[in-house]
Design an enzyme around this catalytic site. Structure first.
Site, short mmCIF file in Angstrom:
data_model
loop_
_atom_site.label_atom_id
_atom_site.label_comp_id
_atom_site.label_asym_id
_atom_site.label_seq_id
_atom_site.Cartn_x
_atom_site.Cartn_y
_atom_site.Cartn_z
N ARG A 14 -2.83 -14.03 17.83
CA ARG A 14 -1.42 -13.77 18.20
C ARG A 14 -0.54 -13.63 16.95
O ARG A 14 0.46 -12.92 16.97
CB ARG A 14 -0.88 -14.86 19.12
CG ARG A 14 -0.97 -16.26 18.58
CD ARG A 14 -0.37 -17.25 19.54
NE ARG A 14 -0.74 -18.61 19.24
CZ ARG A 14 0.04 -19.66 19.49
NH1 ARG A 14 1.21 -19.50 20.04
NH2 ARG A 14 -0.36 -20.88 19.20
N SER A 41 5.67 -18.18 21.36
CA SER A 41 4.23 -18.14 21.63
C SER A 41 3.63 -16.80 21.22
O SER A 41 2.48 -16.73 20.80
CB SER A 41 3.97 -18.37 23.12
OG SER A 41 4.36 -19.66 23.50
N GLU A 62 8.47 -11.23 34.94
CA GLU A 62 7.47 -10.30 34.38
C GLU A 62 7.42 -8.97 35.12
O GLU A 62 7.20 -7.92 34.52
CB GLU A 62 6.10 -10.96 34.35
CG GLU A 62 5.99 -12.17 33.43
CD GLU A 62 6.49 -13.47 34.06
OE1 GLU A 62 6.84 -13.46 35.27
OE2 GLU A 62 6.53 -14.50 33.36
N PHE A 87 0.14 -13.57 32.96
CA PHE A 87 1.38 -12.99 33.51
C PHE A 87 1.52 -11.51 33.16
O PHE A 87 2.41 -10.84 33.65
CB PHE A 87 2.60 -13.77 33.00
CG PHE A 87 2.44 -15.27 33.10
CD1 PHE A 87 1.84 -15.84 34.21
CD2 PHE A 87 2.87 -16.09 32.07
CE1 PHE A 87 1.67 -17.22 34.29
CE2 PHE A 87 2.70 -17.46 32.15
CZ PHE A 87 2.11 -18.04 33.26
N HIS A 113 -2.84 -15.60 24.72
CA HIS A 113 -3.36 -16.79 25.43
C HIS A 113 -4.37 -16.41 26.50
O HIS A 113 -4.43 -17.00 27.57
CB HIS A 113 -2.20 -17.59 26.03
CG HIS A 113 -1.31 -18.23 25.01
ND1 HIS A 113 -0.71 -17.52 23.99
CD2 HIS A 113 -0.91 -19.51 24.83
CE1 HIS A 113 0.01 -18.33 23.23
NE2 HIS A 113 -0.09 -19.55 23.72
N ASP A 121 -3.78 -26.17 28.48
CA ASP A 121 -2.95 -25.79 29.63
C ASP A 121 -3.77 -25.65 30.91
O ASP A 121 -3.23 -25.72 32.01
CB ASP A 121 -2.20 -24.47 29.35
CG ASP A 121 -0.92 -24.69 28.57
OD1 ASP A 121 -0.54 -25.88 28.40
OD2 ASP A 121 -0.31 -23.70 28.14
N ARG A 171 -4.67 -17.59 21.65
CA ARG A 171 -3.83 -18.65 21.11
C ARG A 171 -4.39 -19.35 19.87
O ARG A 171 -3.63 -19.63 18.94
CB ARG A 171 -3.59 -19.68 22.21
CG ARG A 171 -2.84 -20.92 21.76
CD ARG A 171 -2.55 -21.84 22.94
NE ARG A 171 -1.77 -22.98 22.53
CZ ARG A 171 -2.29 -24.17 22.22
NH1 ARG A 171 -3.59 -24.33 22.26
NH2 ARG A 171 -1.51 -25.15 21.85
#
Lengths: 317, 281
Positions: A14, A41, A62, A87, A113, A121, A171
């Site tokens: 990322r 993020s 989104e 998403f 991610h 998560d 991530r």
């Protein structure tokens, strides 16, 4: 050659996206970025600082973001949407299908991610179906780079390609193994040429595949290693070249066993050169909380799993 | 400026086109297509500054998006009658190898269409993207979008409704076709929309109502009024009260003709109620 690919340190893919976007912003005034409340993020801060007028904060919406991106593309902009992979795909599949893919809009869907390596998560966020969903859409380009350098290069390169692109990254800090180079969509990287077994890997698992290849070579097993960053359009020629030499293949991906790289490779082989294949992929289950390394081992995506798969497929030749 | 009677004549022909399109393929959505004829004709023949030599980007011109894509027959007829493509092509509606897909699409390259629509709730977001692009480019033209009232049940509409005022998109006009009906019945029975005017207002829009959306003079003056409200920091929402099926006597007062085509006899009956003003294709 395997010895050409040495980790120069760990950096997140990322971060490669963030750097690539920042650089691209300087090069191309038509590039605009959108984000659904995940600027930190997605590492978009540098682009935003340099180009505040070309950044659109959409909020946690989104579906709206995908439609807005399609509209910006109509007017000639090159929109880059940023949110988590979950998403970016499942949540907005219909918006992508109708307003972007079917309407052939020049939108770059940038998804962080992805996969198990999201870590703690847990399964709600660990999407493992996104490659499948996106590669089924007609006209969609699907790219899953393996490290910081490849992600940065891909982020810059996709602006030159007219059409929708799904760019998948992750991530965690991860070994950076690729040199700085010009990314070519759809062109596999031959990391090692060998004669006993082909290993084809995408995304973070290129690292595990590389480690596995080193171990296998140390045992006297000759490995053909392909880094397939572009899952669609797939470099069929490279795959067939490699598998025709080794007569068997292992595919490695941080994705469900259904619908991902493995199935894309199996499709090519079934039509052209049927050969034994083993999948290193998540076996039709959801993930869970844990560290990335723990999760890769528990779900059968670790380096040892690649080695075991290679030995198994060799025995099936 | 065209006389209102001329616009009414165009609308009459557009309605004939709508009915003949859906009859020829025995499918499609005549109800709200008929109800929105005044809106489409007013927009394309009077309100919008647009270029019939179609350019996808729409730079320097007003652009329109149809979010409730199922009323494609009225969109296609209006585009053809205003010169985007040959009127005769309306005969291919919903047929194999046609550019006139059941729901509008860019895939076949039909001039006048900039996005696919049909899966509801997406058009406003696309319009917002174009409006943002126009702001970025210093293009002072207007973005129009039409949404159905049943379509307001889609959550994405309200994501978009929240976004546009926050970003002061005072270069876009959303029109809601308030006909009170949807496939399964009246909106008040299927899923009540509540205080539609209040909802848009509290989301931050400059809201106005056209009480009779089937009166050409009222629609023209209403849309002019809407346009005059632009550039003042808020997007504009027009609540357009129409009658589904208008003015065909056996098609009004019910949701039955939302997505049903007339048979031969019903077509003849309906066409008998609409003057052929510009010549059938």
């Amino acid at each position: 050659m395997l010895q050409d690919y040495i980790s120069t340190g760990k950096k997140a893919t990322r971060d490669g996206f963030g750097e690539g976007l920042h650089e691209l912003g300087k090069q191309n005034p038509n590039v605009v970025a959108l984000c659904a409340d995940l600027v930190a993020s997605l590492k978009m801060a540098d682009f935003i600082k340099a180009n505040p007028e070309r950044f659109i904060q959409v909020g946690i919406a989104e579906a709206n973001m995908m439609g807005i991106a399609a509209g910006l593309a109509i007017g000639g902009k090159i929109p880059y949407t940023g949110t988590f992979a979950n998403f970016s795909t499942g949540r907005v599949y219909d918006q992508i299908r109708q307003s972007i893919a079917y309407s052939h809009k020049n939108v770059k869907i940038c998804a962080s991610h992805a996969g198990l390596t999201l870590g703690e998560d847990g399964a709600t966020h660990q999407i493992l179906e996104d490659i499948g969903m996106m590669r089924m859409l007609p006209g969609m380009t699907v790219i899953n780079p393996c490290d910081f350098n490849q992600t940065k290069a891909a982020t810059i390169a996709i602006a030159e390609h007219y059409g929708p692109v799904y760019l998948r990254f992750g991530r965690p800090n991860w070994p950076n193994i690729m040199p700085e180079y010009k990314f070519e969509i759809g062109k596999a990287i031959h990391m090692n040429e060998g004669s006993d077994v082909t290993i084809i890997a995408t995304g973070h698992l290129v690292w595990n595949a590389l480690e596995a290849a080193r171990a296998l070579e140390a045992e006297g097993i000759s490995v053909y290693l392909l880094n397939i960053h572009t899952i669609k359009p797939l470099d069929e020629e490279a795959i067939l070249d490699a598998v025709s030499k080794t007569k068997c293949v292992v595919t490695c991906e941080e994705h469900q066993i259904n619908g991902g790289l493995g199935d894309a490779v199996a499709n090519v082989l079934a039509r052209n050169f049927p050969a034994p294949q083993e999948y290193v992929a998540v076996k039709d289950s959801f993930g869970e909380s844990g560290t990335p390394d723990q999760l890769l081992v528990k779900y059968g995506l670790g380096t040892d799993d690649v080695i075991a798969a290679a030995k198994k497929v060799l025995s099936r030749k | 400026m065209p006389e209102i009677t001329y616009l009414e004549n165009v609308a009459s022909q557009v309605r004939r086109d709508v009915l003949r399109q859906v009859h020829a393929c025995a499918s499609g959505h005549p109800g709200a297509s008929l109800g929105c004829a005044e809106f489409f004709v007013a927009l394309y023949f009077e309100i919008m500054h647009h270029d019939r030599a179609f350019n996808m980007k729409g730079a320097g011109e007003d652009v329109f998006f149809l979010s409730n894509g199922h009323i494609s027959p009225v969109f296609y007829s209006t585009l053809a009658r205003s010169g985007y493509f040959e009127v005769a092509e309306l005969a291919t509606f919903r047929k194999l190898n046609s550019r006139l897909q059941g729901h509008p699409a860019t895939h076949e390259g039909l001039p006048g269409i900039r996005i696919a629509s049909g899966s509801l709730g997406q058009g406003m977001s696309v319009a917002i993207g174009v409006a943002l692009g126009k702001k970025l480019d210093g293009d002072d033209k207007t973005v129009f979008v039409l949404t159905g009232d049943g379509e307001l049940q889609e959550g994405q509409v309200w994501e978009a409704a929240m976004f546009a005022p926050h970003n002061k998109l005072d270069n876009m006009i959303v029109t809601v076709d308030l006909n009170g009906r949807q496939i399964d019945g009246d909106t008040k029975d299927v899923l009540s929309l509540g205080d539609v005017e209040g909802k848009w207002r509290t989301f931050g829009w400059d809201v106005m109502t056209i009480e009779n959306g089937n009166d050409m003079a009222a629609v023209v003056s209403g849309l002019k009024e809407a346009k005059s409200r632009l550039g003042k920091g808020k997007p504009v929402c027009v609540l357009l009260k129409t009658e589904m099926g208008f003015p065909i006597d056996f098609m009004v007062g019910t949701h039955k003709w939302h997505g049903a085509a007339p048979n031969d006899e019903q077509l003849a009956n309906a066409l008998g109620q609409l003057e052929e003003t510009l010549g059938d294709y």
